[in-house]
Each structure stands twice: as structure tokens, then as C-alpha cells.
Design a protein around this motif. Structure first.
Motif, mmCIF file in Angstrom:
data_model
loop_
_atom_site.group_PDB
_atom_site.id
_atom_site.type_symbol
_atom_site.label_atom_id
_atom_site.label_comp_id
_atom_site.label_asym_id
_atom_site.label_seq_id
_atom_site.Cartn_x
_atom_site.Cartn_y
_atom_site.Cartn_z
ATOM 1 N N ARG A 155 0.843 -1.186 0.000
ATOM 2 C CA ARG A 155 0.000 0.000 0.000
ATOM 3 C C ARG A 155 0.884 1.243 0.000
ATOM 4 N N GLN A 156 0.329 2.307 -0.550
ATOM 5 C CA GLN A 156 1.048 3.565 -0.605
ATOM 6 C C GLN A 156 0.096 4.710 -0.339
ATOM 7 N N ALA A 157 0.356 5.426 0.734
ATOM 8 C CA ALA A 157 -0.429 6.604 1.076
ATOM 9 C C ALA A 157 0.260 7.834 0.485
ATOM 10 N N PRO A 158 -0.479 8.912 0.267
ATOM 11 C CA PRO A 158 0.120 10.126 -0.310
ATOM 12 C C PRO A 158 1.308 10.607 0.501
ATOM 13 N N GLY A 159 2.415 10.837 -0.180
ATOM 14 C CA GLY A 159 3.609 11.353 0.473
ATOM 15 C C GLY A 159 4.407 10.320 1.236
ATOM 16 N N LYS A 160 3.991 9.061 1.161
ATOM 17 C CA LYS A 160 4.703 8.006 1.896
ATOM 18 C C LYS A 160 5.249 6.959 0.950
ATOM 19 N N GLU A 161 6.212 6.179 1.435
ATOM 20 C CA GLU A 161 6.779 5.108 0.635
ATOM 21 C C GLU A 161 5.817 3.932 0.551
ATOM 22 N N SER A 183 -5.255 -14.675 1.866
ATOM 23 C CA SER A 183 -5.590 -16.040 1.477
ATOM 24 C C SER A 183 -5.379 -16.173 -0.022
ATOM 25 N N ARG A 184 -5.399 -17.397 -0.505
ATOM 26 C CA ARG A 184 -5.170 -17.645 -1.924
ATOM 27 C C ARG A 184 -5.913 -18.908 -2.335
ATOM 28 N N ASP A 185 -6.072 -19.081 -3.628
ATOM 29 C CA ASP A 185 -6.542 -20.371 -4.111
ATOM 30 C C ASP A 185 -5.329 -21.256 -4.356
ATOM 31 N N ARG A 186 -5.559 -22.545 -4.563
ATOM 32 C CA ARG A 186 -4.448 -23.490 -4.650
ATOM 33 C C ARG A 186 -3.525 -23.169 -5.816
ATOM 34 N N ALA A 187 -4.081 -22.723 -6.898
ATOM 35 C CA ALA A 187 -3.276 -22.449 -8.090
ATOM 36 C C ALA A 187 -2.569 -21.108 -8.029
ATOM 37 N N LEU A 188 -2.848 -20.338 -6.985
ATOM 38 C CA LEU A 188 -2.284 -18.995 -6.840
ATOM 39 C C LEU A 188 -2.695 -18.109 -8.008
ATOM 40 N N ASN A 189 -3.888 -18.343 -8.518
ATOM 41 C CA ASN A 189 -4.465 -17.455 -9.520
ATOM 42 C C ASN A 189 -5.180 -16.285 -8.870
ATOM 43 N N THR A 190 -5.554 -16.451 -7.614
ATOM 44 C CA THR A 190 -6.266 -15.417 -6.885
ATOM 45 C C THR A 190 -5.702 -15.297 -5.483
ATOM 46 N N ALA A 191 -5.550 -14.061 -5.036
ATOM 47 C CA ALA A 191 -5.144 -13.801 -3.656
ATOM 48 C C ALA A 191 -6.062 -12.729 -3.099
ATOM 49 N N ASN A 192 -6.550 -12.961 -1.917
ATOM 50 C CA ASN A 192 -7.468 -12.020 -1.286
ATOM 51 C C ASN A 192 -6.856 -11.434 -0.024
ATOM 52 N N LEU A 193 -7.300 -10.252 0.314
ATOM 53 C CA LEU A 193 -6.872 -9.601 1.552
ATOM 54 C C LEU A 193 -8.122 -9.144 2.286
ATOM 55 N N GLN A 194 -8.466 -9.844 3.344
ATOM 56 C CA GLN A 194 -9.586 -9.464 4.186
ATOM 57 C C GLN A 194 -9.093 -8.457 5.211
ATOM 58 N N MET A 195 -9.692 -7.289 5.214
ATOM 59 C CA MET A 195 -9.251 -6.216 6.093
ATOM 60 C C MET A 195 -10.380 -5.860 7.053
ATOM 61 N N ASN A 196 -10.144 -6.107 8.331
ATOM 62 C CA ASN A 196 -11.129 -5.823 9.365
ATOM 63 C C ASN A 196 -10.650 -4.701 10.274
ATOM 64 N N ASN A 197 -11.592 -4.115 10.980
ATOM 65 C CA ASN A 197 -11.276 -3.033 11.910
ATOM 66 C C ASN A 197 -10.378 -1.977 11.246
ATOM 67 N N LEU A 198 -10.790 -1.548 10.087
ATOM 68 C CA LEU A 198 -9.999 -0.569 9.347
ATOM 69 C C LEU A 198 -9.954 0.767 10.068
ATOM 70 N N GLN A 199 -8.826 1.419 9.961
ATOM 71 C CA GLN A 199 -8.601 2.700 10.614
ATOM 72 C C GLN A 199 -8.181 3.742 9.570
ATOM 73 N N PRO A 200 -8.343 5.016 9.879
ATOM 74 C CA PRO A 200 -7.968 6.054 8.902
ATOM 75 C C PRO A 200 -6.530 5.925 8.397
ATOM 76 N N GLU A 201 -5.638 5.425 9.221
ATOM 77 C CA GLU A 201 -4.246 5.285 8.795
ATOM 78 C C GLU A 201 -4.056 4.158 7.781
ATOM 79 N N ASP A 202 -5.093 3.373 7.549
ATOM 80 C CA ASP A 202 -5.041 2.333 6.514
ATOM 81 C C ASP A 202 -5.368 2.903 5.134
ATOM 82 N N THR A 203 -5.774 4.148 5.083
ATOM 83 C CA THR A 203 -6.104 4.778 3.811
ATOM 84 C C THR A 203 -4.883 4.822 2.904
#
Length: 128
Positions: free
Chosen positions: A38-44, A71-91
Motif C-alpha cells: 500500500r502507498q499513502a500520499p507522500g509516503k513510501e 488467502s489464496r486459491d491453490r493455483a495462486l491465480n487469486t489472492a485475497n486480503l480481508q481487512m477488518n477493523n480498518l482505521q484512517p491510517e489504513d487509507t
């Protein structure tokens, strides 16, 4: 080549959840690992999480441990990122990245220079 396409970004209130998906196409058999950055404005660009193909090892940045799940499927054709309890700093813009199994680049899972293929990014905005 391995085109990567992210989806699932959006606007959410603090404490909410989003699920990002990364779809890989082309010569996906050559992928050895998929990661989210991830990359936020002005950050690496920051490594968020990574999952491997052969050993299934999973890595998380300290800032997201306990809140994000990759998580991913077995073939690594898909990767998911479940993000819970999101905070403003995750923007940030979230990017999917993949490493080629034949890559000669030094391997540091959280270093963007370790990856060979990138998606176009998806915006995640968390309001307070």
C-alpha cells in the motif's frame, strides 16, 4: 508476463471491513509468491502481507497483524486480503504484486523491489 488486477477497494468508516481481491492471468504457474502493498500520499510503498506458493508461508506487517488476513486459491491465480477493523491510517492505494519463481532479485517479502509483476492499484479510504 502475469497481468494482475485488483478489485474491492472503496470507502468505509473506521471499524469497518473490506475484502480486496487480486486476479492473476497469463503464465501464473511462474508465480512463487503474491503480496499486497500500500502507498499513502507522500509516503513510501509499504509491504502489507505476502503468501508463498510452495510453503504457504504468510507474512504480515506489524501494523496490520490481527486485523488483516491474506488467502489464496491453490493455483495462486487469486489472492485475497480481508481487512477488518480498518482505521484512517489504513487509507492508501493498495497494490497486488507477484514474484516470478525465476526471479534473480534479492528476496525480502516486504521490499517492493523483490517483485516482478504489479497491478494497477485500488483505492481504500477509511473515514473517521
Amino acid at each position: 508476463q502475469v497481468p494482475l488486477v485488483e478489485s474491492g477497494g472503496g470507502l468505509v468508516q473506521a471499524g469497518g471491513s473490506l475484502r480486496l481481491s487480486c486476479a492473476a492471468s497469463g503464465d501464473t504457474i511462474c508465480i512463487s509468491a503474491i503480496a499486497w502493498f500500500r502507498q499513502a500520499p507522500g509516503k513510501e510503498r509499504e509491504g502489507v502481507s505476502c503468501i508463498g506458493r510452495s510453503d504457504g508461508n504468510i507474512y504480515y506487517a506489524d501494523s496490520v497483524k490481527g486485523r488483516f488476513t491474506i488467502s489464496r486459491d491453490r493455483a495462486l491465480n487469486t489472492a485475497n486480503l480481508q481487512m477488518n477493523n480498518l482505521q484512517p491510517e489504513d487509507t492508501a492505494v493498495y497494490y497486488c504484486a507477484a514474484r516470478d519463481r525465476n526471479s534473480q532479485k534479492p528476496w525480502i517479502y516486504s521490499d517492493y523491489s523483490s517483485y516482478d509483476y504489479w497491478g494497477q492499484g485500488t483505492q481504500v479510504t477509511v473515514s473517521s
